[in-house]
Design an enzyme around this catalytic site. Structure first.
Site, PDB file in Angstrom:
ATOM      1  N   GLU A  81     -16.839  -1.572 -53.945  1.00  8.84           N
ATOM      2  CA  GLU A  81     -17.294  -0.188 -53.798  1.00  8.84           C
ATOM      3  C   GLU A  81     -17.051   0.269 -52.370  1.00  8.84           C
ATOM      4  OE1 GLU A  81     -21.717   0.240 -53.841  1.00  8.84           O
ATOM      5  OE2 GLU A  81     -21.660  -1.838 -54.487  1.00  8.84           O
ATOM      6  N   CYS A 113     -22.199  -2.063 -57.398  1.00  8.75           N
ATOM      7  CA  CYS A 113     -22.238  -3.531 -57.311  1.00  8.75           C
ATOM      8  C   CYS A 113     -21.863  -4.206 -58.623  1.00  8.75           C
ATOM      9  CB  CYS A 113     -23.635  -3.983 -56.883  1.00  8.75           C
ATOM     10  SG  CYS A 113     -24.188  -3.220 -55.362  1.00  8.75           S
ATOM     11  N   HIS A 239     -28.868  -9.971 -59.152  1.00 12.57           N
ATOM     12  CA  HIS A 239     -28.255  -9.198 -58.074  1.00 12.57           C
ATOM     13  C   HIS A 239     -29.275  -9.112 -56.936  1.00 12.57           C
ATOM     14  CE1 HIS A 239     -26.263  -6.135 -55.811  1.00 12.57           C
ATOM     15  NE2 HIS A 239     -27.232  -5.252 -56.018  1.00 12.57           N
ATOM     16  N   LYS A 248     -39.025  -9.164 -57.672  1.00 14.69           N
ATOM     17  CA  LYS A 248     -39.503  -8.095 -58.560  1.00 14.69           C
ATOM     18  C   LYS A 248     -38.814  -8.216 -59.929  1.00 14.69           C
ATOM     19  CE  LYS A 248     -39.973  -4.658 -54.790  1.00 14.69           C
ATOM     20  NZ  LYS A 248     -41.321  -4.147 -54.662  1.00 14.69           N
ATOM     21  N   SER A 315     -25.539   0.402 -59.128  1.00 12.53           N
ATOM     22  CA  SER A 315     -26.174   1.721 -59.114  1.00 12.53           C
ATOM     23  C   SER A 315     -25.290   2.738 -59.802  1.00 12.53           C
ATOM     24  CB  SER A 315     -26.428   2.152 -57.673  1.00 12.53           C
ATOM     25  OG  SER A 315     -27.439   1.358 -57.109  1.00 12.53           O
TER      26      SER A 315
HETATM   27  N1  CAA Z   1     -45.336  -7.832 -43.522  1.00 10.15           N
HETATM   28  C1  CAA Z   1     -44.961  -8.194 -44.770  1.00 10.15           C
HETATM   29  N2  CAA Z   1     -44.464  -7.317 -45.692  1.00 10.15           N
HETATM   30  C2  CAA Z   1     -44.358  -6.037 -45.327  1.00 10.15           C
HETATM   31  C3  CAA Z   1     -44.754  -5.574 -44.049  1.00 10.15           C
HETATM   32  C4  CAA Z   1     -45.242  -6.547 -43.127  1.00 10.15           C
HETATM   33  N3  CAA Z   1     -45.613  -6.192 -41.880  1.00 10.15           N
HETATM   34  N4  CAA Z   1     -44.523  -4.244 -44.008  1.00 10.15           N
HETATM   35  C5  CAA Z   1     -44.024  -3.873 -45.202  1.00 10.15           C
HETATM   36  N5  CAA Z   1     -43.920  -4.954 -45.991  1.00 10.15           N
HETATM   37  C6  CAA Z   1     -43.404  -5.012 -47.376  1.00 10.15           C
HETATM   38  C7  CAA Z   1     -43.817  -3.861 -48.251  1.00 10.15           C
HETATM   39  O1  CAA Z   1     -45.077  -4.071 -48.815  1.00 10.15           O
HETATM   40  C8  CAA Z   1     -42.684  -3.869 -49.276  1.00 10.15           C
HETATM   41  O2  CAA Z   1     -42.894  -4.885 -50.215  1.00 10.15           O
HETATM   42  P1  CAA Z   1     -43.123  -4.491 -51.774  1.00 10.15           P
HETATM   43  O3  CAA Z   1     -41.847  -3.833 -52.236  1.00 10.15           O
HETATM   44  O4  CAA Z   1     -43.393  -5.786 -52.433  1.00 10.15           O
HETATM   45  O5  CAA Z   1     -44.285  -3.538 -51.795  1.00 10.15           O
HETATM   46  C9  CAA Z   1     -41.475  -4.284 -48.473  1.00 10.15           C
HETATM   47  O6  CAA Z   1     -41.969  -4.881 -47.272  1.00 10.15           O
HETATM   48  C10 CAA Z   1     -40.576  -3.126 -48.078  1.00 10.15           C
HETATM   49  O7  CAA Z   1     -41.378  -2.146 -47.483  1.00 10.15           O
HETATM   50  P2  CAA Z   1     -41.148  -0.589 -47.779  1.00 10.15           P
HETATM   51  O8  CAA Z   1     -40.985  -0.360 -49.255  1.00 10.15           O
HETATM   52  O9  CAA Z   1     -42.171   0.171 -47.058  1.00 10.15           O
HETATM   53  O10 CAA Z   1     -39.733  -0.440 -47.055  1.00 10.15           O
HETATM   54  P3  CAA Z   1     -38.863   0.851 -46.847  1.00 10.15           P
HETATM   55  O11 CAA Z   1     -39.498   2.053 -47.445  1.00 10.15           O
HETATM   56  O12 CAA Z   1     -38.545   0.915 -45.399  1.00 10.15           O
HETATM   57  O13 CAA Z   1     -37.500   0.556 -47.626  1.00 10.15           O
HETATM   58  C11 CAA Z   1     -35.962  -0.160 -49.269  1.00 10.15           C
HETATM   59  C12 CAA Z   1     -37.250  -0.528 -48.482  1.00 10.15           C
HETATM   60  C13 CAA Z   1     -36.247   1.009 -50.191  1.00 10.15           C
HETATM   61  C14 CAA Z   1     -35.555  -1.365 -50.083  1.00 10.15           C
HETATM   62  C15 CAA Z   1     -34.864   0.204 -48.238  1.00 10.15           C
HETATM   63  O14 CAA Z   1     -34.548  -0.899 -47.434  1.00 10.15           O
HETATM   64  C16 CAA Z   1     -33.583   0.702 -48.896  1.00 10.15           C
HETATM   65  O15 CAA Z   1     -33.447   1.870 -49.217  1.00 10.15           O
HETATM   66  N6  CAA Z   1     -32.558  -0.220 -49.096  1.00 10.15           N
HETATM   67  C17 CAA Z   1     -31.303   0.126 -49.704  1.00 10.15           C
HETATM   68  C18 CAA Z   1     -31.426   0.349 -51.212  1.00 10.15           C
HETATM   69  C19 CAA Z   1     -31.582  -0.932 -52.008  1.00 10.15           C
HETATM   70  O16 CAA Z   1     -31.274  -2.031 -51.566  1.00 10.15           O
HETATM   71  N7  CAA Z   1     -32.059  -0.774 -53.250  1.00 10.15           N
HETATM   72  C20 CAA Z   1     -32.231  -1.906 -54.129  1.00 10.15           C
HETATM   73  C21 CAA Z   1     -32.097  -1.518 -55.588  1.00 10.15           C
HETATM   74  S1  CAA Z   1     -30.507  -0.705 -55.876  1.00 10.15           S
HETATM   75  C22 CAA Z   1     -29.392  -1.994 -55.884  1.00 10.15           C
HETATM   76  O17 CAA Z   1     -29.736  -3.124 -56.017  1.00 10.15           O
HETATM   77  C23 CAA Z   1     -27.948  -1.659 -55.678  1.00 10.15           C
HETATM   78  C24 CAA Z   1     -27.550  -2.075 -54.319  1.00 10.15           C
HETATM   79  O18 CAA Z   1     -27.113  -3.186 -54.094  1.00 10.15           O
HETATM   80  C25 CAA Z   1     -27.719  -1.092 -53.239  1.00 10.15           C
END
Ligand code: CAA
Length: 394
Positions: A81, A113, A239, A248, A315
């Protein structure tokens, strides 16, 4: 007919950054990236490495490790991609760099992906249909995951390629493409417009889309392959955009099987598949296959003859849940590839170096051609709108 993955190759870029370093520079608690996301290091490509060089390097290793000659390949597919051209496929560059013979079907597949899995399934069907006439397929998954600096996606970047030799009488994992469930739905969770180097993502929505697609694909699998349950598999590989996503996913699949304590089986069924991904980050198309390589390279369980469950998500979206059987001796073969040692050879960047490399990569498509020592597959630059590469043999 027995078909599947005969051998594999891995390529990671020569640079990486510790997520602890990134977290501190961004004013984030390191535990959020290390524990919250489950990744501690991510691959960063320098300016002479791109999707093509990673694919070529992984492909070269897959051919070498299986003793496959260039002319044995009748189908060459690169799933990506992060292609380097709107028309010329990465697969053609790879064909040239690896010296793959001319009587070969060569093309690129794209579905986020999922593109590599689409190629793998196509290759299995090609062999089982008889069209291969004794030839093998080389399926390469290669990507550079990039979200841009200071975005929520930044700690979920990465780069790398996994190449799979697909053949009859495979020596790693036996796969029957009919033992598979699919799920596709048009969603806008993650995308990269033609004008953008960086991916755009609706982060939390993308997590939900992944889980919805997993449910849909696993439900379809259960309809088509009754009696085979993820919970009964010796191991599962998902993945892995980041390790927590696999957790999850596992929770959800086990819950669908009626397990009231789904986390209890996580380390045993999934843990080994995350050892290498946690040090590389998201490699998009190759992510599931890096998880599979990690499982075979690091599992302390004897998996000979055991069933594996595999989940691929792209995605946009398309997903597939399928099963395979580990061929006796596969773990020794993958262990002998020295994948951990390959990761250990990377240079760890400081934060300033990381930002410099990321900025330099923005100019990659117009980089003037530079001479380089031909010690590896390298991107030299662009001459008259033509990307120029060198291979170590040249
Ligand atoms: N200590 C321990 N854990 C902590 C913490 C701390 N101090 N602070 C936060 N966390 C945890 C949160 O509780 C959360 O865990 P849960 O999901 O179990 O609740 C985790 O850390 C992440 O925290 P946030 O959700 O607050 O993080 P964020 O809002 O900054 O973003 C994300 C997380 C959405 C994954 C972001 O990194 C993102 O957008 N990534 C790209 C998209 C992605 O990878 N999507 C995955 C599905 S799509 C896919 O798989 C296709 C692909 O390859 C892209």
């Amino acid at each position: 007919m027995r078909t599947g993955i005969d051998g594999l190759g891995l390529a990671v870029p020569s640079l990486c950054i510790d997520l602890e370093t990134l977290a501190k520079a961004r004013g984030v608690a390191p535990a959020k990236y290390l524990d919250g996301l489950g990744t501690w290091r991510m691959g960063i490509a320098p300016i002479d490495e791109d999707t093509v060089t990673l694919a070529a390097r992984a492909g070269h290793m897959a051919l070498e490790s299986t003793g496959t000659k260039e002319d044995d390949i009748g189908l060459l597919i690169v799933g990506t991609e992060t292609a380097v051209d709107h028309s010329k496929p990465v697969a053609s560059f790879v064909q040239g760099l690896l010296g793959i013979g001319r009587n070969c079907r060569v093309f690129e597949t794209k579905h986020a992906c999922y593109g590599g899995t689409a190629g793998l399934m196509m290759a299995l069907d090609w062999i089982r249909s008889g069209s291969a006439r004794g030839k093998k397929a080389l399926v390469v998954c290669s990507d550079i995951a990039r979200y841009g600096l200071k975005t929520a996606g930044e700690p979920t970047q990465g780069a790398g390629a996994v190449a799979l030799v697909v053949s009859e009488n495979p020596r790693l994992v036996e796969l029957d493409p009919s033992q598979s469930g699919q799920y596709a739905i048009d969603v806008h969770d993650f995308w990269r417009p033609l004008y953008s180097k960086d991916a755009h993502v609706d982060g939390h929505y993308s997590v939900q889309c992944y889980l919805d697609a997993l449910s849909g694909a696993y439900r379809h699998f259960q309809q088509l392959v009754p009696g085979v349950r993820a919970s009964d598999c010796a191991a599962l590989a998902y993945h892995v955009p980041y390790g927590k996503m696999a957790r999850k996913a596992h929770r959800q699949v086990r819950a669908m099987d009626g397990d009231e304590n789904p986390d209890a089986s996580f380390d045993v069924q999934v843990g080994a598949s995350l050892v290498l991904p946690a040090q590389v980050g998201n490699i998009y198309t190759g992510s599931l296959y890096l998880a599979l390589a990690s499982l075979l390279a690091t599992s302390v369980k004897n998996l000979d003859g055991q069933q594996l469950g595999l989940f691929s998500y792209g995605s946009g979206s398309c997903a597939e849940f399928f099963v395979g059987t580990v061929v006796p001796g596969a773990q020794e073969r993958v262990h002998a590839l020295g994948l951990q040692a390959m990761l250990d050879r990377r240079r760890v960047l400081s934060f300033d170096e990381y930002e410099q490399v990321m900025k330099a990569r923005e100019e990659l498509d117009v980089r003037p051609v530079e001479q380089a020592v031909a010690d590896d597959f390298r991107f030299l630059g662009v001459d008259s709108h033509r990307r120029t590469y060198v291979s170590p043999e040249a």
